[in-house]
Design a protein around this motif. Structure first.
Motif, PDB file in Angstrom:
ATOM      1  N   THR A  53       0.842  -1.178   0.000  1.00  0.00           N
ATOM      2  CA  THR A  53       0.000   0.000   0.000  1.00  0.00           C
ATOM      3  C   THR A  53       0.881   1.233   0.000  1.00  0.00           C
ATOM      4  OG1 THR A  53      -1.774  -1.156   1.169  1.00  0.00           O
ATOM      5  CG2 THR A  53      -1.802   1.255   1.218  1.00  0.00           C
ATOM      6  N   LEU A  54       0.631   2.114  -0.962  1.00  0.00           N
ATOM      7  CA  LEU A  54       1.486   3.273  -1.191  1.00  0.00           C
ATOM      8  C   LEU A  54       0.750   4.544  -0.801  1.00  0.00           C
ATOM      9  CD1 LEU A  54       2.694   2.170  -4.732  1.00  0.00           C
ATOM     10  CD2 LEU A  54       3.899   1.829  -2.578  1.00  0.00           C
ATOM     11  N   ASP A  55       1.421   5.378  -0.056  1.00  0.00           N
ATOM     12  CA  ASP A  55       0.839   6.647   0.397  1.00  0.00           C
ATOM     13  C   ASP A  55       1.110   7.710  -0.662  1.00  0.00           C
ATOM     14  OD1 ASP A  55      -0.301   8.654   1.846  1.00  0.00           O
ATOM     15  OD2 ASP A  55       1.366   8.899   3.246  1.00  0.00           O
ATOM     16  N   ILE A  56       0.215   7.773  -1.652  1.00  0.00           N
ATOM     17  CA  ILE A  56       0.359   8.715  -2.755  1.00  0.00           C
ATOM     18  C   ILE A  56      -0.742   9.754  -2.630  1.00  0.00           C
ATOM     19  CG2 ILE A  56       0.501   8.965  -5.265  1.00  0.00           C
ATOM     20  CD1 ILE A  56       1.075   5.992  -5.460  1.00  0.00           C
ATOM     21  N   PRO A  57      -0.424  11.040  -2.725  1.00  0.00           N
ATOM     22  CA  PRO A  57      -1.462  12.072  -2.646  1.00  0.00           C
ATOM     23  C   PRO A  57      -2.545  11.848  -3.698  1.00  0.00           C
ATOM     24  CG  PRO A  57       0.718  13.060  -2.530  1.00  0.00           C
ATOM     25  CD  PRO A  57       0.931  11.622  -2.857  1.00  0.00           C
ATOM     26  N   ALA A  58      -3.792  12.142  -3.323  1.00  0.00           N
ATOM     27  CA  ALA A  58      -4.924  11.958  -4.233  1.00  0.00           C
ATOM     28  C   ALA A  58      -5.816  13.194  -4.203  1.00  0.00           C
ATOM     29  CB  ALA A  58      -5.720  10.718  -3.845  1.00  0.00           C
ATOM     30  N   ALA A  59      -6.507  13.424  -5.309  1.00  0.00           N
ATOM     31  CA  ALA A  59      -7.461  14.517  -5.416  1.00  0.00           C
ATOM     32  C   ALA A  59      -8.649  14.031  -6.233  1.00  0.00           C
ATOM     33  CB  ALA A  59      -6.819  15.736  -6.078  1.00  0.00           C
ATOM     34  N   ASP A  60      -9.796  14.690  -6.072  1.00  0.00           N
ATOM     35  CA  ASP A  60     -10.968  14.330  -6.868  1.00  0.00           C
ATOM     36  C   ASP A  60     -11.312  15.397  -7.898  1.00  0.00           C
ATOM     37  OD1 ASP A  60     -11.857  16.282  -5.168  1.00  0.00           O
ATOM     38  OD2 ASP A  60     -13.627  15.191  -4.464  1.00  0.00           O
ATOM     39  N   GLY A  61     -10.360  16.281  -8.147  1.00  0.00           N
ATOM     40  CA  GLY A  61     -10.562  17.323  -9.144  1.00  0.00           C
ATOM     41  C   GLY A  61      -9.308  18.138  -9.308  1.00  0.00           C
ATOM     42  N   PRO A  62      -9.387  19.241 -10.036  1.00  0.00           N
ATOM     43  CA  PRO A  62      -8.202  20.046 -10.313  1.00  0.00           C
ATOM     44  C   PRO A  62      -7.596  20.645  -9.052  1.00  0.00           C
ATOM     45  CG  PRO A  62     -10.130  20.899 -11.479  1.00  0.00           C
ATOM     46  CD  PRO A  62     -10.582  19.747 -10.680  1.00  0.00           C
ATOM     47  N   VAL A  63      -6.297  20.805  -9.069  1.00  0.00           N
ATOM     48  CA  VAL A  63      -5.541  21.429  -7.988  1.00  0.00           C
ATOM     49  C   VAL A  63      -4.671  22.519  -8.610  1.00  0.00           C
ATOM     50  CG1 VAL A  63      -5.511  19.287  -6.642  1.00  0.00           C
ATOM     51  CG2 VAL A  63      -3.614  19.807  -8.221  1.00  0.00           C
ATOM     52  N   PRO A  64      -4.127  23.423  -7.802  1.00  0.00           N
ATOM     53  CA  PRO A  64      -3.183  24.402  -8.361  1.00  0.00           C
ATOM     54  C   PRO A  64      -2.002  23.701  -9.029  1.00  0.00           C
ATOM     55  CG  PRO A  64      -3.868  25.045  -6.166  1.00  0.00           C
ATOM     56  CD  PRO A  64      -4.403  23.663  -6.374  1.00  0.00           C
ATOM     57  N   THR A  65      -1.594  24.205 -10.173  1.00  0.00           N
ATOM     58  CA  THR A  65      -0.523  23.571 -10.939  1.00  0.00           C
ATOM     59  C   THR A  65       0.625  24.541 -11.160  1.00  0.00           C
ATOM     60  OG1 THR A  65      -1.573  24.210 -13.037  1.00  0.00           O
ATOM     61  CG2 THR A  65      -2.141  22.041 -12.126  1.00  0.00           C
ATOM     62  N   GLY A  66       1.773  23.957 -11.544  1.00  0.00           N
ATOM     63  CA  GLY A  66       2.960  24.749 -11.821  1.00  0.00           C
ATOM     64  C   GLY A  66       3.559  24.400 -13.161  1.00  0.00           C
ATOM     65  N   ASP A  67       4.641  25.072 -13.495  1.00  0.00           N
ATOM     66  CA  ASP A  67       5.266  24.899 -14.809  1.00  0.00           C
ATOM     67  C   ASP A  67       5.861  23.508 -15.004  1.00  0.00           C
ATOM     68  OD1 ASP A  67       4.611  27.498 -15.380  1.00  0.00           O
ATOM     69  OD2 ASP A  67       6.588  28.313 -14.858  1.00  0.00           O
ATOM     70  N   ASP A  68       6.160  22.802 -13.906  1.00  0.00           N
ATOM     71  CA  ASP A  68       6.797  21.496 -14.014  1.00  0.00           C
ATOM     72  C   ASP A  68       5.812  20.338 -13.927  1.00  0.00           C
ATOM     73  OD1 ASP A  68       9.328  22.564 -14.320  1.00  0.00           O
ATOM     74  OD2 ASP A  68       9.719  22.621 -12.169  1.00  0.00           O
ATOM     75  N   ASP A  69       4.526  20.614 -14.017  1.00  0.00           N
ATOM     76  CA  ASP A  69       3.522  19.552 -13.941  1.00  0.00           C
ATOM     77  C   ASP A  69       3.264  18.947 -15.319  1.00  0.00           C
ATOM     78  OD1 ASP A  69       3.158  19.772 -11.213  1.00  0.00           O
ATOM     79  OD2 ASP A  69       1.510  21.209 -11.395  1.00  0.00           O
ATOM     80  N   VAL A  70       3.039  17.644 -15.319  1.00  0.00           N
ATOM     81  CA  VAL A  70       2.689  16.912 -16.533  1.00  0.00           C
ATOM     82  C   VAL A  70       1.411  16.126 -16.238  1.00  0.00           C
ATOM     83  CG1 VAL A  70       3.348  15.069 -18.127  1.00  0.00           C
ATOM     84  CG2 VAL A  70       5.066  16.705 -17.329  1.00  0.00           C
ATOM     85  N   LEU A  71       0.415  16.259 -17.114  1.00  0.00           N
ATOM     86  CA  LEU A  71      -0.809  15.481 -16.981  1.00  0.00           C
ATOM     87  C   LEU A  71      -0.656  14.159 -17.710  1.00  0.00           C
ATOM     88  CD1 LEU A  71      -3.525  18.213 -17.704  1.00  0.00           C
ATOM     89  CD2 LEU A  71      -2.800  17.370 -15.473  1.00  0.00           C
ATOM     90  N   ILE A  72      -0.910  13.054 -17.020  1.00  0.00           N
ATOM     91  CA  ILE A  72      -0.999  11.743 -17.659  1.00  0.00           C
ATOM     92  C   ILE A  72      -2.477  11.369 -17.662  1.00  0.00           C
ATOM     93  CG2 ILE A  72      -0.404   9.306 -17.549  1.00  0.00           C
ATOM     94  CD1 ILE A  72       2.233  10.035 -16.335  1.00  0.00           C
ATOM     95  N   LEU A  73      -3.074  11.350 -18.839  1.00  0.00           N
ATOM     96  CA  LEU A  73      -4.504  11.092 -18.972  1.00  0.00           C
ATOM     97  C   LEU A  73      -4.716   9.589 -19.192  1.00  0.00           C
ATOM     98  CD1 LEU A  73      -7.370  12.273 -19.194  1.00  0.00           C
ATOM     99  CD2 LEU A  73      -6.984  12.432 -21.666  1.00  0.00           C
ATOM    100  N   ALA A  74      -5.381   8.945 -18.229  1.00  0.00           N
ATOM    101  CA  ALA A  74      -5.583   7.498 -18.294  1.00  0.00           C
ATOM    102  C   ALA A  74      -7.054   7.132 -18.148  1.00  0.00           C
ATOM    103  CB  ALA A  74      -4.741   6.800 -17.224  1.00  0.00           C
ATOM    104  N   THR A  75      -7.932   8.048 -18.532  1.00  0.00           N
ATOM    105  CA  THR A  75      -9.360   7.756 -18.543  1.00  0.00           C
ATOM    106  C   THR A  75      -9.715   6.987 -19.812  1.00  0.00           C
ATOM    107  OG1 THR A  75      -9.937   9.768 -19.741  1.00  0.00           O
ATOM    108  CG2 THR A  75      -9.830   9.908 -17.324  1.00  0.00           C
ATOM    109  N   LYS A  76     -10.942   6.470 -19.865  1.00  0.00           N
ATOM    110  CA  LYS A  76     -11.464   5.929 -21.109  1.00  0.00           C
ATOM    111  C   LYS A  76     -11.667   7.079 -22.098  1.00  0.00           C
ATOM    112  CE  LYS A  76     -11.894   1.574 -19.884  1.00  0.00           C
ATOM    113  NZ  LYS A  76     -11.204   1.632 -18.571  1.00  0.00           N
ATOM    114  N   SER A  77     -11.622   6.749 -23.381  1.00  0.00           N
ATOM    115  CA  SER A  77     -11.673   7.784 -24.419  1.00  0.00           C
ATOM    116  C   SER A  77     -12.943   8.615 -24.363  1.00  0.00           C
ATOM    117  CB  SER A  77     -11.548   7.136 -25.805  1.00  0.00           C
ATOM    118  OG  SER A  77     -10.303   6.491 -25.942  1.00  0.00           O
ATOM    119  N   GLN A  78     -14.060   8.000 -23.998  1.00  0.00           N
ATOM    120  CA  GLN A  78     -15.314   8.744 -23.959  1.00  0.00           C
ATOM    121  C   GLN A  78     -15.326   9.805 -22.869  1.00  0.00           C
ATOM    122  OE1 GLN A  78     -14.972   5.485 -23.349  1.00  0.00           O
ATOM    123  NE2 GLN A  78     -16.256   4.781 -21.648  1.00  0.00           N
ATOM    124  N   ASP A  79     -14.373   9.749 -21.943  1.00  0.00           N
ATOM    125  CA  ASP A  79     -14.301  10.718 -20.850  1.00  0.00           C
ATOM    126  C   ASP A  79     -13.194  11.751 -21.033  1.00  0.00           C
ATOM    127  OD1 ASP A  79     -16.360   9.342 -19.472  1.00  0.00           O
ATOM    128  OD2 ASP A  79     -14.907   7.894 -18.712  1.00  0.00           O
TER     129      ASP A  79
END
Length: 317
Positions: A53-79
């Motif tokens: 079990t890994l203690d990784i931060p989680a969110a249920d929506g957008p959070v403040p972002t910075g210049d070094d952030d990368v989005l990895i999109l892993a939803t189904k295509s319809q979403d």
């Protein structure tokens, strides 16, 4: 660099977990009971050799972002559009998704878009839990800038992904590999509808043969099973996991979770679309698309259509 994984299910959860284990800053974005479990207990990653079990931060929506952030999109295509809509459009986006339509959709809004061809056998049926069955690596990921090439950020993403539990490759022609993966994913609807019924593989091969004709008529290059086997070797072999019943693929899991939607419009439906554009009949993929959509909409259990019914619909005059 922080990796924000939007859609921390089977694929996204595994990628996020492996990046976290490799020492990278990761945020998992999920919804509902899955988000609640991630926030409360962390992400439980089960593999053929480990259960942690890994203690990784989680969110249920957008959070403040910075210049070094990368989005990895892993939803189904319809979403895809709904999932990305709240995020700043100056962020780079990696489409870790099946199908070939996502990158083009995302490029309308985001300038820096990367395709990822994902070979990663995993399942997510319980909140907070991801089972990754690949061994000795959980997955192999081809990454390239869309529509072509590999830039400095792409190379950095590949390096980061490859630090723990994943094999990553910088791939200039990433969409050729994604079209090859699309051919394999045409079987997802068969799996979702009839499960592992005897004769299901023949239906899947009919769908692929139809698709190869379409792609060749359209002049679209795609990787071959022989190329894939040579590159992958035995780096990502699906292994049984003790205490975990093996389910089906991603579309089977969508029905099993009763999500109400399925990805068939962007898999079999992609072949139907190309067939219509180039004057090639695609009856097998049209039936698979239509029936998979109906099963999802009506929340029918996976594997509950008799094979003879599916065949009668495909071969109906």
């Amino acid at each position: 660099m922080r990796y924000i994984v939007v859609g921390a299910g089977a694929v996204g959860g595994t990628i996020g977990a492996r990046l976290h284990q490799g020492g990278h800053d990761v945020l998992l974005v999920a919804r509902g009971a899955h988000y609640d479990a991630l926030r409360r207990d962390g992400l439980r990653l089960i593999t053929p050799k480990s259960d942690e079990t890994l203690d990784i931060p989680a969110a249920d929506g957008p959070v403040p972002t910075g210049d070094d952030d990368v989005l990895i999109l892993a939803t189904k295509s319809q979403d895809t559009i709904a999932a990305l809509d709240p995020w700043p459009h100056d962020l780079p986006v990696v489409c870790a998704q099946n199908g070939v339509a996502n990158e083009r959709m995302v490029l309308r809004r985001f300038e820096r878009v990367y395709g990822m061809c994902v070979w990663l056998p995993a399942q997510h049926l319980e909140p907070g839990v991801v089972v990754a069955t690949g061994h000795p690596y959980s997955g192999m990921l081809h990454v390239g800038r869309y529509p072509q090439g590999v830039d400095d950020l792409g190379h950095q993403i590949v390096t980061d992904l490859g630090k723990h539990g994943l094999v990553a490759r910088a791939t200039p022609d990433v969409m050729r590999w994604k079209y090859g993966k699309l051919l394999g994913n045409l079987a997802n609807a068969v799996d979702a509808l009839v499960g592992r019924a005897q004769g299901a593989s023949e239906v899947a091969e009919r769908a692929r043969a139809e698709a190869r004709t379409v792609l060749e008529r359209a002049g679209i290059a795609y990787s071959t099973p022989e190329e894939e086997a040579e590159v992958r070797g035995h780096k990502v072999d699906a292994r049984p996991v003790e205490g975990v019943e093996r389910g089906g693929g991603s579309s089977w899991q969508s029905l099993a979770r009763g999500s109400g939607s399925i990805e068939a419009d962007y898999l079999n439906g992609e072949i139907v679309l190309l067939g219509r554009e180039h004057g090639v009949p695609t009856p097998v993929n049209e039936v698979l698309r239509r029936e998979a959509d109906r099963f999802a909409r009506e929340k029918r259990p996976p594997g509950s259509m008799p094979l003879e019914i599916l065949l009668s619909l495909i071969d109906k005059p």
